[in-house]
Design an enzyme around this catalytic site. Sequence first.
Site, PDB file in Angstrom:
ATOM      1  N   HIS A 307      -4.714  -4.928  -1.012  1.00 57.77           N
ATOM      2  CA  HIS A 307      -4.107  -6.232  -1.276  1.00 57.77           C
ATOM      3  C   HIS A 307      -5.177  -7.297  -1.136  1.00 57.77           C
ATOM      4  O   HIS A 307      -6.083  -7.156  -0.310  1.00 57.77           O
ATOM      5  CB  HIS A 307      -2.972  -6.499  -0.264  1.00 57.77           C
ATOM      6  CG  HIS A 307      -2.077  -7.619  -0.659  1.00 57.77           C
ATOM      7  ND1 HIS A 307      -2.369  -8.933  -0.369  1.00 57.77           N
ATOM      8  CD2 HIS A 307      -0.902  -7.620  -1.333  1.00 57.77           C
ATOM      9  CE1 HIS A 307      -1.401  -9.699  -0.848  1.00 57.77           C
ATOM     10  NE2 HIS A 307      -0.503  -8.936  -1.440  1.00 57.77           N
ATOM     11  N   ASP A 364       4.577  -2.425  -2.600  1.00 54.43           N
ATOM     12  CA  ASP A 364       4.923  -1.673  -3.808  1.00 54.43           C
ATOM     13  C   ASP A 364       4.882  -0.169  -3.608  1.00 54.43           C
ATOM     14  O   ASP A 364       5.394   0.583  -4.441  1.00 54.43           O
ATOM     15  CB  ASP A 364       3.972  -2.051  -4.949  1.00 54.43           C
ATOM     16  CG  ASP A 364       4.146  -3.486  -5.350  1.00 54.43           C
ATOM     17  OD1 ASP A 364       5.286  -3.942  -5.316  1.00 54.43           O
ATOM     18  OD2 ASP A 364       3.150  -4.147  -5.671  1.00 54.43           O
TER      19      ASP A 364
END
Length: 429
Positions: A307, A364
Amino acid sequence: MESKLKQSGAVSLDGVEFPVYSGTHGQDVIDIRSLGKQLDKFTFDPGYTSTASCESQITYIDGDEGILLYRGYPIDQLAEQSDFIETAYLLLHGELPTPDGLTDFRDNITYHTMVHEHFKNFFNGFRRDAHPMAVMCGAVGALSAFYHDSTDIHDPEHRNIAVHRMIAKMPTIAAMAHKYNVGQPFVFPRNDLSYTENFLQMCFSVPAEEYEINKIAASALDKIFILHMDHEQNASTSTVRLAGSSGANPFACIAAGIACLWGPAHGGANEAALRMLMEIGTVDRIPEYIKRAKDKDDPFRLMGFGHRVYKNYDPRASVMKKATNEVLDALELKDPIFAVAKELERIALEDEYFVQKKLYPNIDFYSGITLRALGFPTDMFTALFALARTVGWIAQWQEMLSDPNQKIGRPRQIYTGAARRDFVPMNQR
Ligand code: ACO
């Protein structure tokens, strides 16, 4: 919003002092608004990795510690103890509601869920197999054509109604996009159900039989919505703010946010993570994929890992993993893909490559498995994200409009094109 910017120091650049501000948490910022005037220079910051585009009092992320706060409250506490409507109120108003405040807000959202009857005709213009996000971009933008009485952004009453309409109608529109895609009749909202229960019934009930709400499924989806509601100045939220900075109406601004969210580097990653897990298929094939992810010459990446901001476990991923477990247990589903995901996570977190680069599972990684277990086709995943993120977008849009420092967004550039030259007539080229 009342500005809370307070100077805590200064830095000097070419002999000119620039003020430094400290926020409640996080790094200090240098105020370079007068840079152009004082030094006749701009800053260069593609992707805005070193730029605070605004002051905000809504959401805080500490990527190193893996912390996400909505109005100061940790995301795991909200996901476990609150619900969609209460968290939406918190994001919009800054404080948790009183019992009466919550009832009023819940009623306001509940009684705005229907869409204008003529709005349905709009759907018939789309191909049957249209991607739900394509439908959402168009349909949400079209809301401004149906609700003229809430598009004056200078009128607080208009703004308030637009906020309620936006949050209330998104599930109806997302469910209509799904029903249109699968060739089933649209289902009307039901005011006796909670926000998320109502969304499930609009997606999955059919006129031919009774639809029974599964409370565990509804609770898991409610958590997923809370986890996705806001994430400070990400690409789609910045898009909403940029669109809104010109005075565009809220429906048009949210449509712009949906368009940005659609990209695979943003809202589309949960689809990609699920596809990757299905492609791996069995636990014994994991080492092959780990090897590929580490190979510099192979473009493959572990989807749902890493991320831009989190250099620690994404706090939303821990809540998501637990919810996935609960849903699969409750629905008595033994999904082999979940076993692959857990084992992949275990192996990656012990691998030097992932440890050194601080690559952890993001939200996710597990959300696709849960959404699939709840019965959603992969095409709908990003539309569900858009539904939840609408609360954050509209809260940030409201905040921007009330910010005393708000200006139309207009980045500068460094021009490296051709130097000034004279036009050459056709017969001399
Ligand atoms: N698998 C393997 N290696 C990775 C991964 C991954 N998932 N993510 C990053 N790396 C490696 C890169 O190859 C790079 O290695 P290098 O330094 O040797 O060149 C290093 O880690 C840093 O990667 P960057 O791409 O520079 O990091 P950035 O912060 O720009 O990217 C991103 C973050 C885009 C999310 C990246 O981690 C990624 O592509 N992940 C997979 C896609 C994904 O899951 N996206 C969802 C994000 S969450 C959300 O949008 C809700």
